[in-house]
Enzyme design. Structure first.
Site, PDB file in Angstrom:
ATOM      1  N   ARG A  98      40.542  41.477  34.411  1.00  0.00           N
ATOM      2  CA  ARG A  98      40.173  40.128  33.784  1.00  0.00           C
ATOM      3  C   ARG A  98      41.229  39.587  32.722  1.00  0.00           C
ATOM      4  O   ARG A  98      41.947  40.620  31.919  1.00  0.00           O
ATOM      5  CB  ARG A  98      38.937  40.413  33.100  1.00  0.00           C
ATOM      6  CG  ARG A  98      37.863  40.498  34.090  1.00  0.00           C
ATOM      7  CD  ARG A  98      36.379  40.527  33.577  1.00  0.00           C
ATOM      8  NE  ARG A  98      35.308  40.380  34.463  1.00  0.00           N
ATOM      9  CZ  ARG A  98      35.318  41.334  35.568  1.00  0.00           C
ATOM     10  NH1 ARG A  98      35.841  42.606  35.266  1.00  0.00           N
ATOM     11  NH2 ARG A  98      34.237  41.372  36.373  1.00  0.00           N
TER      12      ARG A  98
ATOM     13  N   HIS B 124      41.687  39.087  38.940  1.00  0.00           N
ATOM     14  CA  HIS B 124      42.252  39.623  40.245  1.00  0.00           C
ATOM     15  C   HIS B 124      43.015  38.641  40.828  1.00  0.00           C
ATOM     16  O   HIS B 124      43.148  38.638  42.063  1.00  0.00           O
ATOM     17  CB  HIS B 124      41.171  40.283  41.246  1.00  0.00           C
ATOM     18  CG  HIS B 124      40.494  41.556  40.674  1.00  0.00           C
ATOM     19  ND1 HIS B 124      40.819  42.572  39.911  1.00  0.00           N
ATOM     20  CD2 HIS B 124      39.212  41.936  41.096  1.00  0.00           C
ATOM     21  CE1 HIS B 124      40.283  43.205  39.718  1.00  0.00           C
ATOM     22  NE2 HIS B 124      39.061  43.354  40.669  1.00  0.00           N
TER      23      HIS B 124
ATOM     24  N   HIS C 290      42.502  47.930  45.478  1.00  0.00           N
ATOM     25  CA  HIS C 290      41.072  47.721  45.299  1.00  0.00           C
ATOM     26  C   HIS C 290      40.265  48.512  46.232  1.00  0.00           C
ATOM     27  O   HIS C 290      39.246  47.762  46.743  1.00  0.00           O
ATOM     28  CB  HIS C 290      40.714  46.314  45.041  1.00  0.00           C
ATOM     29  CG  HIS C 290      39.455  45.853  44.278  1.00  0.00           C
ATOM     30  ND1 HIS C 290      38.226  46.443  44.716  1.00  0.00           N
ATOM     31  CD2 HIS C 290      39.553  45.683  42.912  1.00  0.00           C
ATOM     32  CE1 HIS C 290      37.395  46.043  43.642  1.00  0.00           C
ATOM     33  NE2 HIS C 290      38.178  45.604  42.593  1.00  0.00           N
TER      34      HIS C 290
ATOM     35  N   ASP D  96      31.983  49.763  35.070  1.00  0.00           N
ATOM     36  CA  ASP D  96      32.781  48.777  35.297  1.00  0.00           C
ATOM     37  C   ASP D  96      33.851  48.582  34.189  1.00  0.00           C
ATOM     38  O   ASP D  96      34.032  47.785  33.852  1.00  0.00           O
ATOM     39  CB  ASP D  96      32.059  47.454  35.594  1.00  0.00           C
ATOM     40  CG  ASP D  96      32.956  46.514  36.203  1.00  0.00           C
ATOM     41  OD1 ASP D  96      34.155  46.752  36.594  1.00  0.00           O
ATOM     42  OD2 ASP D  96      32.508  45.400  36.826  1.00  0.00           O
TER      43      ASP D  96
ATOM     44  N   GLU E 116      40.754  52.293  40.156  1.00  0.00           N
ATOM     45  CA  GLU E 116      41.847  51.162  40.242  1.00  0.00           C
ATOM     46  C   GLU E 116      42.684  51.597  38.987  1.00  0.00           C
ATOM     47  O   GLU E 116      42.285  51.426  37.699  1.00  0.00           O
ATOM     48  CB  GLU E 116      41.447  49.738  39.864  1.00  0.00           C
ATOM     49  CG  GLU E 116      40.224  49.197  40.654  1.00  0.00           C
ATOM     50  CD  GLU E 116      39.401  48.073  40.097  1.00  0.00           C
ATOM     51  OE1 GLU E 116      40.115  47.272  39.709  1.00  0.00           O
ATOM     52  OE2 GLU E 116      38.359  48.381  40.319  1.00  0.00           O
TER      53      GLU E 116
END
Ligand code: BGC
Length: 385
Positions: free
Chosen positions: A113, A138, A212, A284, A349
């Protein structure tokens, strides 16, 4: 007498050894141990898409399409030598062309982000599409995951490889400068998938490339991933606000559900009362990897106890986003007609930290003309019953 017996035994052993040596050599000449095959995958607006299958001598396979650089299939062995597809995705191009949560794709120009979709380089402000609440995520709606890449086989000692490249034009998705990007997928006989990312630009810009892929080491989308045992080599993580933008703090993981220095089942603390877990609906978050130098270093491991599959992630990057598939909600029907339910895949990631362009204390993601952006990650598969 004894000397004679010894000589006799020596003669037998050395002839057996000679036979043994000549056997596999002939086989090797007949059958390459590493190979690549190409197949058609369908039409995109930018031209035909292909599927490339990389195979090694153990039976491991990685299938990649040059549409989005997406890993569509990855076969890895379990403790009984059984190969299963361990990545989430679709079996047709059309589904990848629709909206989906970035299954298997190359993410760029900026993975993760950027707050309010705004950043400044040398006093010049740039605005990106806000495609995730108020923020940019992304690389934008038509980021690298939705583009056709030029593809060619690439040679490297001990590897079979696919090289993908494209030029992202000045102001594509709002990012300045022409950016020439190359991503190489390389497979070897140690069951290592090496991903190399490179980029250069003709104007100052930002770049943060990643892949991803959603993994489920039980088999793609089969049940949830909560029993997978995760280790992340990180003493700090970057806490976020309610829109998942880092606050700028590097917070110690010690004593929190974010401490994965000792291998721990993903599900053990995922529902703990913790504001960060509430914001992410689970994990996350970006972990600040413990690093010793600039080379490839072990960042994370995941063991799936029922199949014994073991994944190691090595990277040159400073950060790792661990995402526990909290936004999967059963709306995506993947390969083998499997419905991708809540937390049925996880992503690791490798990347620079989220919102780095707006965080002066985070490692920089600015790329200037004359510099080369270079990043490497290895996903290594083995068995650890
Ligand atoms: C992000 C998640 C997002 C997911 C799919 C991950 O990299 O961290 O917040 O939902 O990608 O878009």
């Amino acid at each position: 007498m004894r000397t004679n017996i010894c000589l006799f035994l020596f003669a037998i052993l050395s002839s057996a050894f000679a036979c043994k040596n000549s056997g596999p050599k002939q086989d090797e000449e007949q059958k390459p141990t590493l190979s690549i095959e190409t197949a058609d995958f369908g039409q995109t607006q930018e031209g035909p898409a292909k599927l490339y299958t990389l195979k090694n001598e153990n039976g491991m396979e990685v299938v990649i399409t040059n549409y989005g650089g997406i890993i569509t299939r990855l076969l890895a062995p379990d403790k009984d030598g059984e190969f299963t597809d361990v990545v989430l995705g679709f079996d047709n191009l059309e589904d990848y062309q629709k909206d989906h949560p970035y299954f298997g794709a190359i993410i760029g120009r900026y993975g993760n982000r950027i707050a309010k979709g705004k950043f400044t380089i040398d006093g010049q402000e740039y605005t990106l599409a806000a495609n995730n609440g108020p923020n940019a995520l992304h690389g934008g709606p038509t980021g690298f995951h939705k583009r056709l890449w030029e593809a060619k086989e690439t040679e490297r000692e001990g590897y079979v490889g696919l090289e993908l490249s494209r030029v992202s034009e000045d102001m594509e998705e709002g990012y300045p400068g022409n950016l020439s990007a190359t991503v190489r997928y390389l497979l070897n006989n140690d069951n290592e998938l090496l991903i190399e990312y490179e980029a250069t630009a003709d104007e100052p810009t930002i770049v943060n490339l990643t892949n991803h892929t959603y993994f489920n080491l039980k088999g793609a989308g089969k049940e949830d991933i909560l029993g997978h045992i995760l280790m992340v080599d990180a003493d700090y993580f970057t806490p976020v606000d309610s829109t998942l933008i880092p606050t700028g703090e590097l917070r110690p993981v010690e004593g929190t559900p974010f401490d994965f220095n000792t291998p721990t089942p993903i599900g053990e603390r995922i529902n703990a009362e913790d504001e960060q877990l509430t914001f992410g609906l689970g994990y996350d978050h970006n972990f600040v990897l413990d690093r010793e130098g600039p080379g490839l270093e072990l960042a994370a491991t995941v063991r799936e106890p029922t199949t014994g599959r073991f994944l190691e992630v090595l990277t040159t990057e400073p950060g790792l986003q661990f995402y526990s598939g909290n936004f999967l909600d059963g709306t995506n029907i993947g390969k083998y007609a499997v419905q991708y339910d809540y937390r049925s895949g996880f992503c690791l990631e490798t990347q620079h930290y989220p919102d780095s362009p707006n965080q002066p204390d985070f490692p920089s993601t600015v790329l200037r003309p004359g510099e080369t952006y270079a990043s490497r990650t290895v996903y290594r598969f083995s068995v650890k019953p």
